[in-house]
Design a protein around this motif. Sequence first.
Motif, short mmCIF file in Angstrom:
data_model
loop_
_atom_site.label_atom_id
_atom_site.label_comp_id
_atom_site.label_asym_id
_atom_site.label_seq_id
_atom_site.Cartn_x
_atom_site.Cartn_y
_atom_site.Cartn_z
N THR A 1 21.72 -18.00 -33.10
CA THR A 1 22.20 -16.83 -33.84
C THR A 1 21.32 -15.61 -33.59
O THR A 1 21.71 -14.70 -32.86
N LEU B 1 24.40 -25.06 -42.73
CA LEU B 1 25.74 -24.73 -42.25
C LEU B 1 26.26 -23.46 -42.91
O LEU B 1 26.88 -22.61 -42.25
N TRP C 1 31.88 -8.69 -39.88
CA TRP C 1 33.16 -9.31 -39.53
C TRP C 1 34.24 -8.25 -39.35
O TRP C 1 35.04 -8.33 -38.42
N THR D 1 27.42 -9.33 -44.01
CA THR D 1 28.24 -10.27 -43.23
C THR D 1 29.68 -9.81 -43.16
O THR D 1 30.29 -9.78 -42.07
N VAL E 1 27.52 -20.13 -40.92
CA VAL E 1 28.91 -19.67 -40.96
C VAL E 1 29.07 -18.43 -41.82
O VAL E 1 29.79 -17.49 -41.44
N LEU E 2 28.40 -18.39 -42.96
CA LEU E 2 28.56 -17.27 -43.89
C LEU E 2 27.18 -16.87 -44.42
O LEU E 2 26.79 -17.27 -45.52
#
Length: 525
Positions: free
Chosen positions: A146, A40, A70, A66, A44-45
Motif C-alpha cells: 500500500t 484487512l 475513492w 479514504t 480495504v477501508l
Amino acid sequence: MSLTHPQGTAGSSTALTDPVRHPRSAPPRMRTKRAFLLLLMTLVLPGSAQIVAGDRRLGRRALRVTFTCWALVLLSLVLALTNRALVVGVVTHRWWSLVLIVALVGLALGWALLFINTLRLIRISLLERGVRPVVAATLALLMVLTSGSLAYGAYVLGVGRSTVGSIFSSGPAFDPVDGRYNFLLMGGDAGEDRTGRRPDSISVISIDADTGSTVTFSIPRNFQNAPFPEDSPLREVYPDGYNCGDECIINSLYTEVAQNHTELYPDAQDPGAEAMMDAASGVLGIEVQSYVLVDMDGFEQLIDAMGGIRIDAGGWVPITAGEIPGTDPVRHYPPDGWIAPGVQKLDGYHALWYARSREFVTDYHRISRQQCVQQAMIAQLDPATLLTRFQSIADAGTQIVETDIAQDQLAGFVDLALKAKGQQTRRLTIGAPDFGTVEENFATYPDLDRVHARVRAMLSEDDAKSSAPSRSSGPLQLDRAAVVELPAQSSDSGVTEQYLQELATIGDDATLGEILNDNGECSPA
C-alpha cells in the motif's frame, strides 16, 4: 437506585467483554481472528479499524480521506474514458504533477501510520507466540503493497516530471494543418569521423488530429535539390533549393545551417533542425510543424532500457566492421557479425545495427528497416514496459531525445499516440521502390511535382479510410506464443553465417547483394 445499578453493571460487563475493543477477555483463537480482521479493514477501508476498535476520532478523519480518494479515483477513471487528454495533462503539467507527488507521499505516510496504529490496537503481546511473527510479517507486507506502491507512484511521477521538463520546450502550442499534425523525426549521428551532427534517418510522421491515423514519409539521406517553402529564410541563400551539387544532399543541411547560417533562425533553439523542417516541407509539399531528434549514439541505450524489441527480420543484415585504410571507394573489413532472418528479439547493439547497416545493399533497404524499428518501438512501449522500466527509459530519453514540442501540448499528443497505437501505419519512401528504381537515382534527381501529387493522394486516401466505418477490430496481431526465434546461424534458404562471411572475405559483393536484397522486407513482431 437498586434498579439502575444492575443495568449499569450489565452495560459495563457487556462493554468489557466485547472481543473487538477489549481482546484481553477473548480466547486466543478469537484474538488471532481479530488481529487479521483489523489488518484487512485497514487494507480495504483505511480508518475503519480505528472506528471499531480504537480512536474513533482518528478513524473518522481517515475515512473522510479514504472516501475522498475513492471519489477522485472514480472521477479519474471516468475522465480516462471520456477525456484522456485532460488526465494526461494533469499528470504531465509542471505544477499539477507536483501537487500529485505531494499528495501521494502524504497518503503513503498516512496509510503507514494507520497500519502502525492498527498494530497497537491488535495488542500483539496478547497473541500466541507462534502467531505474533505471522501477524507482524503480514503487516509489513501490506505496508509495502500500500504505502510502498503509493511512494513508488510518487517517485515515477517525479522522474517523469523531471524528464518532461528536460526534453520538452516551454514554447507555444500549434494547431493541426488541414486536420493533421506533421512531425519531423530524425536520427542524428555525430560520429568521430564526422563534422557536426548529420541526420541519417529522416521521416515525417503525419497523424490525423481526430482519429490518430498515421502516414510515414521517409526521405533518403542522399536526397538532392530539396526546395524550401516561400516563407523559409533559406530561400535567401538557396533560392533554387539546396542544389549546390553532390555536397548538398539533404542530411548535410543540418550541419551547414548549424555552423554557417544560424542567423537565419535567430529565435530557434536548434537552427539545424528548423532548416531540416523547412526542407522536409518543401520536399513533401506539406507544412512540417515540429521535430523530434534522436541521437543514434544513445539509441542503443534506449532500446536496452525498453528490454529490447522484437523484429521479423526479412533477410540477413551485416554488422559493419571498420573501414580499410586507403581504399577508394571506401571498403570495409569483413562484418563483425550478422543479424539473422526470422522473428527475434534484438538488444540495443543489434537493433542499432539493424537500423543503420547498409553495406552490400542500398539506403532504401536501410530506410525500410528503420521504419520497422520505429514501429516496433511504438508497439512495444506499452504501460507494463513503462512501469517496470520507467527510470531507465526516462534516463535514456533525456540523454538522446531533443524536440521543440511544447510541454503544455504533450497531453494532446499522448492521447493522439494512444489512438494511433492500434492502427496500421501506411508508409511511403521518397525514392525506390515507391518512386522508380535505385538505378534511376530518383533521390538525386527528384520529380517534385510527382512527389507532391503522391503525398496529397496518400493523405487523401488516409483521410477517407479513417472516416469510413471500420470492418475489423484492428490490424492482425502476431500470436507471441506461436513465435519461434530462429537460431542465429541459419535461415530457411540454407544460407549460413559462415557462407556469408566467406563471401565478404573474398570481396564477392555481387553475390552478397543478391542474397541480402530482401533485408528491407521486415515488420515489427
